[in-house]
Design a protein around this motif. Structure first.
Motif, PDB file in Angstrom:
ATOM      1  N   UNK A 319     123.786  17.293  50.185  1.00 41.09           N
ATOM      2  CA  UNK A 319     123.180  18.362  49.367  1.00 41.09           C
ATOM      3  C   UNK A 319     123.974  18.612  48.083  1.00 41.09           C
ATOM      4  N   UNK A 320     125.283  18.377  48.156  1.00 38.18           N
ATOM      5  CA  UNK A 320     126.137  18.635  46.980  1.00 38.18           C
ATOM      6  C   UNK A 320     125.799  17.682  45.823  1.00 38.18           C
ATOM      7  N   UNK A 321     125.079  16.586  46.123  1.00 37.85           N
ATOM      8  CA  UNK A 321     124.765  15.596  45.076  1.00 37.85           C
ATOM      9  C   UNK A 321     123.333  15.764  44.542  1.00 37.85           C
ATOM     10  N   UNK A 322     122.687  16.852  44.918  1.00 37.17           N
ATOM     11  CA  UNK A 322     121.253  17.018  44.604  1.00 37.17           C
ATOM     12  C   UNK A 322     120.938  16.864  43.111  1.00 37.17           C
ATOM     13  N   UNK A 323     121.848  17.306  42.242  1.00 34.92           N
ATOM     14  CA  UNK A 323     121.560  17.252  40.795  1.00 34.92           C
ATOM     15  C   UNK A 323     121.955  15.915  40.172  1.00 34.92           C
ATOM     16  N   UNK A 324     122.631  15.070  40.959  1.00 33.51           N
ATOM     17  CA  UNK A 324     123.096  13.786  40.419  1.00 33.51           C
ATOM     18  C   UNK A 324     121.920  12.890  39.999  1.00 33.51           C
ATOM     19  N   UNK A 325     121.996  12.324  38.828  1.00 31.91           N
ATOM     20  CA  UNK A 325     120.938  11.463  38.275  1.00 31.91           C
ATOM     21  C   UNK A 325     119.618  12.199  38.055  1.00 31.91           C
ATOM     22  N   UNK A 326     119.645  13.506  38.143  1.00 35.70           N
ATOM     23  CA  UNK A 326     118.443  14.296  37.883  1.00 35.70           C
ATOM     24  C   UNK A 326     118.656  15.113  36.614  1.00 35.70           C
ATOM     25  N   UNK A 327     119.793  15.830  36.556  1.00 35.77           N
ATOM     26  CA  UNK A 327     120.144  16.600  35.367  1.00 35.77           C
ATOM     27  C   UNK A 327     121.376  15.972  34.720  1.00 35.77           C
ATOM     28  N   UNK A 328     121.592  16.290  33.461  1.00 34.80           N
ATOM     29  CA  UNK A 328     122.827  15.871  32.796  1.00 34.80           C
ATOM     30  C   UNK A 328     123.961  16.742  33.287  1.00 34.80           C
ATOM     31  N   UNK A 329     125.038  16.746  32.546  1.00 34.79           N
ATOM     32  CA  UNK A 329     126.183  17.563  32.918  1.00 34.79           C
ATOM     33  C   UNK A 329     125.826  19.035  32.720  1.00 34.79           C
ATOM     34  N   UNK A 330     125.630  19.740  33.835  1.00 38.92           N
ATOM     35  CA  UNK A 330     125.151  21.121  33.764  1.00 38.92           C
ATOM     36  C   UNK A 330     126.120  22.031  33.006  1.00 38.92           C
ATOM     37  N   UNK A 331     127.404  21.699  33.083  1.00 40.82           N
ATOM     38  CA  UNK A 331     128.394  22.549  32.392  1.00 40.82           C
ATOM     39  C   UNK A 331     128.196  22.492  30.880  1.00 40.82           C
ATOM     40  N   UNK A 332     127.830  21.335  30.393  1.00 40.18           N
ATOM     41  CA  UNK A 332     127.633  21.187  28.945  1.00 40.18           C
ATOM     42  C   UNK A 332     126.380  21.945  28.512  1.00 40.18           C
TER      43      UNK A 332
END
Ligand SMILES: Cc1ncc(C[n+]2csc(CCOP(=O)(O)OP(=O)(O)O)c2C)c(N)n1
Ligand SMILES: [Mg+2]
Length: 333
Positions: A319-332
């Motif tokens: 679950x911790x990888x859910x945003x991987x390859x879906x969104x860019x770097x969320x912090x930016x």
């Protein structure tokens, strides 16, 4: 002269048996995934049954490892030929971590695998045709002799994206083959309300040859697409091939085709089952007999079932990888 149809096409007995095996594999995977959906185990299924000859025949015309496949959601038999295993198919269906298409990020049937030159598609129909045109343009600039194939339904040919891809391919004489799997329906919309004239005739408007054929005839599908691939590889530009076929199930597991297709019509088309037809051909040229058919069917069914079982047992993505390859770097952001 006077030889069998497949010999004239340069196909050997091993090719025929492999093509038959892939058609069976797709059919059994399809029956399994449909059953899993009805059991509440698989969220969303796009059935392939009925399209096996069009897909296996057209895929066979391309060179694996060199050519590029831009398929659409119904192309399970095609991606099996292009290098998916039944396990890969079911990993995607279940959204498991090892799903080659997206590691469980995409909807099922959005096929993709970088190492097999299968380009993942978007859900809006015919967008893959533009991707294919862009890739074919890059191949041309790089003077590669790779050919790109893109597949779509007749409904997709109403999209601006499809016309844009056709036009661009025609202007730049791209090494690209457009394959229309015309199953006469775009969900509930009949071809007569979708296409004025004929799909293959649209090719003329974009300066390329267009041909139609019986998509339930495996050798015919292969012949038409192979001619187009050879032409593209020789630097002579794109072609449009329309393969006429029929889907046996509803559009997807979320659709009920009884509201728009008469049962008699579906039954009529089931009599033209592409697998039975090819099986009859194989018997007529004495490549298989009933015992071999039985054996190959049993093996394909087992392979499909084992793929489904193994995928069911595989892990879901963390679950911790859910945003991987879906969104860019969320912090930016
Ligand atoms: C741009 C766009 N419009 C509508 C849809 C909804 N939709 C998904 S599949 C489909 C039918 C496509 O039919 P066809 O191209 O003939 O392919 P088939 O499903 O019959 O193989 C539609 C309308 C979509 N995905 N994208
Ligand atoms: Mg259609």
């Amino acid at each position: 002269m006077g030889t069998d149809k497949h010999t004239d096409l340069g196909l050997k007995e091993e090719d025929l048996l492999e093509m038959y095996r892939y058609m069976l594999l797709a059919r059994y995977c399809d029956e399994r995934q449909w059953a899993l959906n009805r059991q509440g185990k698989a969220p969303f299924v796009v059935p392939v049954s009925g399209h096996e000859a069009a897909q296996v025949g057209s895929a066979w015309a391309f060179e694996k490892g060199k050519d590029v496949f831009c398929p659409y959601y119904r192309d399970m038999a095609l991606v099996l030929v292009a290098g998916f295993t039944p396990r890969d198919v079911f990993l995607g269906l279940y959204g498991k971590a090892e799903d080659p298409s997206s590691g469980g990020r995409q909807m099922p049937a959005h096929w993709g695998a970088k190492d097999r030159n299968i380009i993942t598609g978007s859900s809006p129909i015919a967008t893959q045709c533009l991707h294919a045109a862009g890739i074919a343009y890059s191949r041309k600039i790089k003077k590669s002799d790779a050919v790109v194939g893109t597949w779509f339904g007749e409904g997709g040919t109403s999209e601006g994206d499809w016309h844009g891809a056709m036009n661009f391919a025609g202007i730049h004489k791209l090494p690209l083959v457009f394959v229309c799997e015309n199953n006469q329906y775009a969900i509930s919309v009949h071809e007569s309300k979708q296409v004025a004239g004929r799909v293959y005739q649209r090719a003329a408007g974009y300066g390329m040859p267009g041909h139609e054929g019986d998509g339930n005839d495996l050798l015919e599908s292969y012949r038409l697409v192979k001619t187009a691939v050879d032409r593209a590889r020789a630097g002579e530009g794109p072609s449009l091939i329309e393969l006429r076929t029929y889907r046996f199930y509803s559009h997807t597991s979320d659709d009920d085709d009884r509201t728009y297709r008469a049962r008699e019509e579906v039954e009529e088309w089931k009599k033209k089952d592409p697998i039975t037809r090819f099986q009859d051909y194989l018997k007529s040229v004495e490549v298989i007999d009933d015992a071999k058919i039985e054996q190959m069917r049993e093996e394909a069914k087992t392979e499909a079932d084992e793929g489904a079982k193994s995928a069911e047992e595989a892990d879901f993505p963390d679950a911790a990888t859910a945003a991987q390859n879906v969104y860019g770097n969320l912090e930016v952001v």
